[in-house]
Scaffold this motif. Structure first.
Motif, mmCIF file in Angstrom:
data_model
loop_
_atom_site.group_PDB
_atom_site.id
_atom_site.type_symbol
_atom_site.label_atom_id
_atom_site.label_comp_id
_atom_site.label_asym_id
_atom_site.label_seq_id
_atom_site.Cartn_x
_atom_site.Cartn_y
_atom_site.Cartn_z
ATOM 1 N N GLY A 13 0.827 -1.218 0.000
ATOM 2 C CA GLY A 13 0.000 0.000 0.000
ATOM 3 C C GLY A 13 0.856 1.261 0.000
ATOM 4 N N GLY A 14 2.054 1.170 0.609
ATOM 5 C CA GLY A 14 2.932 2.327 0.725
ATOM 6 C C GLY A 14 3.866 2.503 -0.461
ATOM 7 N N ASP A 15 3.752 1.633 -1.472
ATOM 8 C CA ASP A 15 4.524 1.824 -2.706
ATOM 9 C C ASP A 15 4.105 3.171 -3.290
ATOM 10 N N PRO A 16 5.059 4.059 -3.600
ATOM 11 C CA PRO A 16 4.679 5.366 -4.153
ATOM 12 C C PRO A 16 3.736 5.251 -5.360
ATOM 13 N N ALA A 17 3.832 4.158 -6.112
ATOM 14 C CA ALA A 17 2.939 3.964 -7.266
ATOM 15 C C ALA A 17 1.477 3.888 -6.824
ATOM 16 N N ASN A 18 1.257 3.511 -5.580
ATOM 17 C CA ASN A 18 -0.114 3.358 -5.089
ATOM 18 C C ASN A 18 -0.624 4.586 -4.340
ATOM 19 N N ALA A 19 0.102 5.680 -4.419
ATOM 20 C CA ALA A 19 -0.321 6.903 -3.716
ATOM 21 C C ALA A 19 -1.726 7.307 -4.168
ATOM 22 N N GLY A 20 -2.570 7.607 -3.214
ATOM 23 C CA GLY A 20 -3.930 8.064 -3.531
ATOM 24 C C GLY A 20 -4.968 6.959 -3.510
ATOM 25 N N LEU A 21 -4.517 5.708 -3.587
ATOM 26 C CA LEU A 21 -5.501 4.629 -3.662
ATOM 27 C C LEU A 21 -6.166 4.334 -2.320
ATOM 28 N N GLN A 22 -5.618 4.936 -1.248
ATOM 29 C CA GLN A 22 -6.322 4.803 0.033
ATOM 30 C C GLN A 22 -7.714 5.422 -0.052
ATOM 31 N N LEU A 73 -5.291 -1.762 -22.852
ATOM 32 C CA LEU A 73 -5.383 -1.425 -21.421
ATOM 33 C C LEU A 73 -5.186 0.072 -21.189
ATOM 34 N N SER A 74 -4.270 0.667 -21.962
ATOM 35 C CA SER A 74 -3.971 2.093 -21.777
ATOM 36 C C SER A 74 -5.195 2.963 -22.027
ATOM 37 N N GLY A 75 -6.158 2.447 -22.782
ATOM 38 C CA GLY A 75 -7.384 3.195 -23.063
ATOM 39 C C GLY A 75 -8.188 3.514 -21.817
ATOM 40 N N ALA A 76 -7.854 2.892 -20.701
ATOM 41 C CA ALA A 76 -8.516 3.229 -19.422
ATOM 42 C C ALA A 76 -8.237 4.673 -19.043
ATOM 43 N N HIS A 77 -7.202 5.272 -19.628
ATOM 44 C CA HIS A 77 -6.903 6.676 -19.324
ATOM 45 C C HIS A 77 -7.929 7.648 -19.915
ATOM 46 N N THR A 78 -8.966 7.109 -20.529
ATOM 47 C CA THR A 78 -10.148 7.925 -20.829
ATOM 48 C C THR A 78 -10.806 8.363 -19.515
ATOM 49 N N LEU A 79 -10.633 7.540 -18.498
ATOM 50 C CA LEU A 79 -11.282 7.822 -17.208
ATOM 51 C C LEU A 79 -10.336 8.517 -16.242
ATOM 52 N N GLY A 80 -10.870 9.479 -15.505
ATOM 53 C CA GLY A 80 -10.166 10.028 -14.361
ATOM 54 C C GLY A 80 -9.131 11.074 -14.695
ATOM 55 N N ARG A 81 -8.246 11.280 -13.742
ATOM 56 C CA ARG A 81 -7.257 12.350 -13.884
ATOM 57 C C ARG A 81 -6.025 12.050 -13.040
ATOM 58 N N CYS A 82 -5.003 12.864 -13.273
ATOM 59 C CA CYS A 82 -3.779 12.814 -12.473
ATOM 60 C C CYS A 82 -3.871 13.890 -11.402
ATOM 61 N N HIS A 83 -3.321 13.559 -10.248
ATOM 62 C CA HIS A 83 -3.370 14.461 -9.097
ATOM 63 C C HIS A 83 -1.941 14.782 -8.664
ATOM 64 N N GLY A 84 -1.638 16.077 -8.590
ATOM 65 C CA GLY A 84 -0.292 16.490 -8.197
ATOM 66 C C GLY A 84 0.182 15.884 -6.897
ATOM 67 N N ASP A 85 -0.736 15.721 -5.951
ATOM 68 C CA ASP A 85 -0.339 15.203 -4.629
ATOM 69 C C ASP A 85 -0.302 13.670 -4.592
ATOM 70 N N ARG A 86 -0.594 13.018 -5.706
ATOM 71 C CA ARG A 86 -0.521 11.553 -5.736
ATOM 72 C C ARG A 86 0.655 11.105 -6.599
ATOM 73 N N SER A 87 0.573 11.405 -7.891
ATOM 74 C CA SER A 87 1.632 10.957 -8.809
ATOM 75 C C SER A 87 2.587 12.081 -9.178
#
Ligand code: CCH
Length: 287
Positions: free
Chosen positions: A63-72, A159-173
């Motif tokens: 859970g603490g892997d930086p790649a998983n930031a925000g998934l909490q 799979l990359s087409g999932a990036h139609t959904l959502g957004r990037c967050h400065g405080d996560r990634s």
């Protein structure tokens, strides 16, 4: 409380929490899709470790892997569903939530089966960090990561087409912004925009490098990650970007197949569909 195995009741409760007017673009769907993907995308076909069994993100080591930031945020959101249906495992709940979120966003129906179990401790997840893709990198990295899970070039693009959904967050990634104008509606828009707009390199105030496009008329700012742009610049990936941009039906069909495959990474089933590699004494039920 629903009886054990009543996945329809769980699906109903997941649907009910998708609409979140105060959160991001009004839906929890995108972050739930990302939770499902990150819970599965740790799979390593050579060592047969990682994958959607176990729900290892409950433990700091994963859970603490930086790649998983925000998934909490996604995991906390699902807690009331878990409380209402305590028989369901987290591993099933997270993957089922991804399926429901995609379908409710207007995406294709995704095949899904239950039966995953939850790790009882973190002893099986020692080597898990660093297995998810790094958005600052290019196509060699994408191939290393996704071939390790057992995917091919066409599946990586789908799979990359999932990036139609959502957004990037400065405080996560560290990255900022959304890929498409309507980021709560599943479509092939990501591929269309990726291949048709003039993307410019942008450096955020933080120093993070991404790509941007400003639509002067609507004053809309869209973004692409360096890893998204890598799909365009690669001989093996680019034809699929074009195909999916031109043919929504093809993209939906291929996406449904590859997302279902992603959710099954690390799961072994017998001919009745029951999971045979159980990680605790509780699992083994099927939907
Ligand atoms: Fe992704 N993704 N993803 N992604 N992703 C991010 C957000 C989402 C990469 C990097 C990022 C997949 C593949 C990749 C979603 C689904 C999928 C973010 C922003 C980064 C960075 C996180 C933040 O700041 O909140 C990279 C690199 C790859 C390599 O291929 C795949 C595969 C899937 C699913 C099938 C979704 C959905 C989001 C939006 C999450 C949200 O909170 O809105």
């Amino acid at each position: 409380m629903s009886p054990k195995g009543d996945f329809a009741a769980v699906r109903k409760d997941i649907k009910a929490l998708l609409n979140q007017p105060e959160y991001d673009d009004g839906s929890a769907g995108p972050v739930l899709v990302r939770l499902a993907w990150h819970s599965s995308g740790t799979y390593d076909i050579r060592t047969d470790t990682g994958g959607s069994n176990g729900a290892g993100m409950r433990y700091e080591i994963e859970g603490g892997d930086p790649a998983n930031a925000g998934l909490q945020h996604a995991r906390v959101l699902l807690e009331p569903v878990k409380a209402a249906h305590p028989w369901i495992t987290y591993a099933d709940l997270w993957t089922l939530a991804g399926k429901v979120a995609l379908e409710e966003a207007g995406g294709p129906e995704i095949a899904w089966q239950g039966g995953r179990t939850d790790y009882v401790d973190d002893s099986k997840i020692k080597e898990i960090r660093g297995r998810l893709p790094d958005a600052a990198q290019g196509s060699d990295h994408l191939r290393n990561i996704f071939y390790r899970m057992g995917f091919n070039d066409q599946e990586i693009v789908a799979l990359s087409g999932a990036h139609t959904l959502g957004r990037c967050h400065g405080d996560r990634s560290g990255f900022e912004g959304k890929w498409v104008n309507n980021p709560t509606r599943f479509s092939n828009q990501y591929f269309k925009l990726l291949s048709t707009l003039e993307w410019e390199p942008r450096t955020l105030a933080s120093g993070v490098k991404q790509f941007g496009y400003t639509d002067e008329d609507t004053e809309t700012e869209l973004m692409m990650l360096p890893s998204d742009m890598a799909l365009l610049a690669d001989k093996g990936f680019e034809p699929w970007v074009k195909k999916y941009g031109a043919d929504k039906e093809l993209f939906f069909k291929d996406f449904a197949a590859v997302f279902a495959k992603l959710m099954e990474l690390g799961i072994k089933r017998n001919e009745r569909g029951e999971v045979t590699n159980l990680d605790n004494e509780k699992g083994g039920y099927i939907s």
